[in-house]
Design an enzyme around this catalytic site. Structure first.
Site, PDB file in Angstrom:
ATOM      1  N   GLY A 140      -3.419  -6.594  -2.127  1.00  0.00           N
ATOM      2  CA  GLY A 140      -4.820  -7.001  -2.216  1.00  0.00           C
ATOM      3  C   GLY A 140      -5.672  -6.275  -1.187  1.00  0.00           C
ATOM      4  O   GLY A 140      -5.296  -6.150  -0.024  1.00  0.00           O
ATOM      5  N   SER A 149       0.838  -1.191   0.000  1.00  0.00           N
ATOM      6  CA  SER A 149       0.000   0.000   0.000  1.00  0.00           C
ATOM      7  C   SER A 149       0.877   1.247   0.000  1.00  0.00           C
ATOM      8  O   SER A 149       2.110   1.166  -0.024  1.00  0.00           O
ATOM      9  CB  SER A 149      -0.890   0.003   1.245  1.00  0.00           C
ATOM     10  OG  SER A 149      -0.076   0.184   2.399  1.00  0.00           O
ATOM     11  N   HIS A 204       0.034  -9.911  -7.358  1.00  0.00           N
ATOM     12  CA  HIS A 204       0.329  -8.608  -7.966  1.00  0.00           C
ATOM     13  C   HIS A 204       0.353  -7.487  -6.937  1.00  0.00           C
ATOM     14  O   HIS A 204       0.571  -6.330  -7.293  1.00  0.00           O
ATOM     15  CB  HIS A 204      -0.684  -8.285  -9.051  1.00  0.00           C
ATOM     16  CG  HIS A 204      -1.989  -7.708  -8.573  1.00  0.00           C
ATOM     17  ND1 HIS A 204      -2.731  -8.255  -7.545  1.00  0.00           N
ATOM     18  CD2 HIS A 204      -2.694  -6.617  -8.993  1.00  0.00           C
ATOM     19  CE1 HIS A 204      -3.822  -7.538  -7.358  1.00  0.00           C
ATOM     20  NE2 HIS A 204      -3.827  -6.530  -8.222  1.00  0.00           N
TER      21      HIS A 204
END
Length: 394
Positions: free
Chosen positions: A326, A301, A323
């Site tokens: 989430g 993040s 990736h």
């Protein structure tokens, strides 16, 4: 860690976490029920509910593509560049000035270039456009080539945890043209299936069959949008490096940054690959390719940092890896639960916007990136961990 959960459906769903919401499990079952999926579906540690197909899933198909499984941000992905410049060359005041110069140089959110970048015009020249795109949509794409977009897209300047060198990092995709093209083809897939659409668990999972004109049109447009997304990141990276060079007193001499490593990877795309002895069309929706030796990027993040990784080529995941961190809650829930004051605390030490308009991207709305990485040990190895000192959000 190995596979933690196997969900039974027409073909198995192999999941690299046991922390998955019930709605995402049902969605994965729907995907696995498609007759064109083979031999199983893989779900990464960052898996969560998506539209059409689950984010963090790898969907291999035989002679067919499901456009909703790819999603609307065709070719979305990451780019990173490692410099030879120590992070301590930039003072707190330098970081603030650099963030504002990046925001002036690269349009973010819904903004686009009134006059397109020269590199954008050059790339678009002679390429035509997607088969389903109008001339107005293609012209808009010229103006958006080299722009960030909104949502979870971002631009960062980071510092390497090991050697202290500066990195640039950005996350973006195919902008409005990718979204528009995807929506047209998703509707077309529903129509093309006729009455057989009623046999699907979810109408969003309508697919094109190889050998048909609609399949050929989508494959062409898909590859065009994936190339557009990669070029979009390349143009922004060039502008970003130029601003970094200026901030260090190098004027526009980017060569003085001493780039030692470059990484670019899609995480919403389709690739034709051989797995389990068959040539398959592999859709990675929120997953990167992690073949043996492949370099990739797994971002956290806006307050936690990101990982540069090297793939281990695990066949069970179709040589794929997560990736990112989430999301663990929706944007609406994040806005209800957190305040701008929470954002200030959770992004301490990062030069970024800290207002209510970006609260939905607060670190607390995402899964812990360390947990995702721990559960992916049999998929990738860590090359570097980089922590952002500047974050520009769309």
């Amino acid at each position: 860690m190995p596979i933690e959960l196997v969900i039974n459906a027409r073909v198995p769903v192999k999941v690299w976490t046991d922390r998955i919401e019930p709605e995402a499990i049902e969605q994965l079952k729907n995907v696995a029920s498609l007759p064109v999926v083979f031999p199983h579906v893989a779900a990464m540690a960052d898996v969560h509910l998506g539209k059409g197909a689950t984010i963090g899933s790898v969907v291999p198909t035989r002679r067919a593509i499901c456009p909703a499984a790819v999603g609307v941000d065709i070719g979305c992905g990451m780019s990173a560049q490692k410099t030879s410049i120590p992070g301590d060359r930039l003072t707190t005041e330098d970081l603030k000035k650099l963030r504002h110069s990046i925001e002036r140089e690269i349009p973010v959110g819904r903004e686009q270039k009134r006059e397109p970048f020269d590199a954008a015009r050059k790339w678009m020249a002679g390429r035509g456009g997607p088969r389903v795109a109008s001339s107005a949509l293609v012209e808009k794409a010229v103006h958006q080539l080299g722009t960030l977009g909104g949502g979870n897209h971002f631009i960062e300047v980071c510092v390497d945890r090991e050697d202290g060198m500066l990195w640039t990092l950005l996350h973006s995709g195919s902008r409005n043209i990718g979204k528009s093209v995807a929506e047209i083809h998703i509707s077309s897939a529903r129509r093309s299936m006729g009455k057989s659409l009623e046999d699907l668990a979810d109408a969003d999972l309508a697919y094109f069959v190889q050998g048909t004109p609609v399949f050929d049109d989508y494959r062409h447009d898909l590859e065009w949008c994936q190339a557009y997304a990669r070029e979009n990141r390349a143009i922004m990276t060039s502008r970003l490096l130029r601003q970094l060079a200026f901030s260090l007193g190098f004027r526009d001499d980017v060569s003085r940054l001493g780039i030692t490593l470059s990484v670019d990877c899609h995480h919403n795309y389709v690739a034709e690959e051989v797995h389990f002895g068959e040539r398959l069309l592999v859709t990675r929706k929120g997953a990167i390719r992690a073949g043996e030796g492949d370099l990739g990027i797994i971002p956290g993040s806006m307050g936690t940092g990101s990982y540069i990784v090297r793939g281990l080529g695990n066949p069970e995941s179709f040589s794929s890896a997560p990736h990112g961190a989430g999301r663990k809650m929706s944007r609406g829930e994040a806005r209800r639960r957190f305040t701008a004051e929470d954002l200030v605390r959770q992004t301490e030490g990062v030069e970024c916007r800290k207002d209510t308009h970006v609260v939905d991207e607060i670190p607390g709305a995402y899964k812990p990136i360390e947990e995702v990485m721990e559960k992916s040990r049999d998929l990738i190895e860590v090359v570097a961990f980089i922590r952002q000192v500047i974050c520009v959000k769309g």
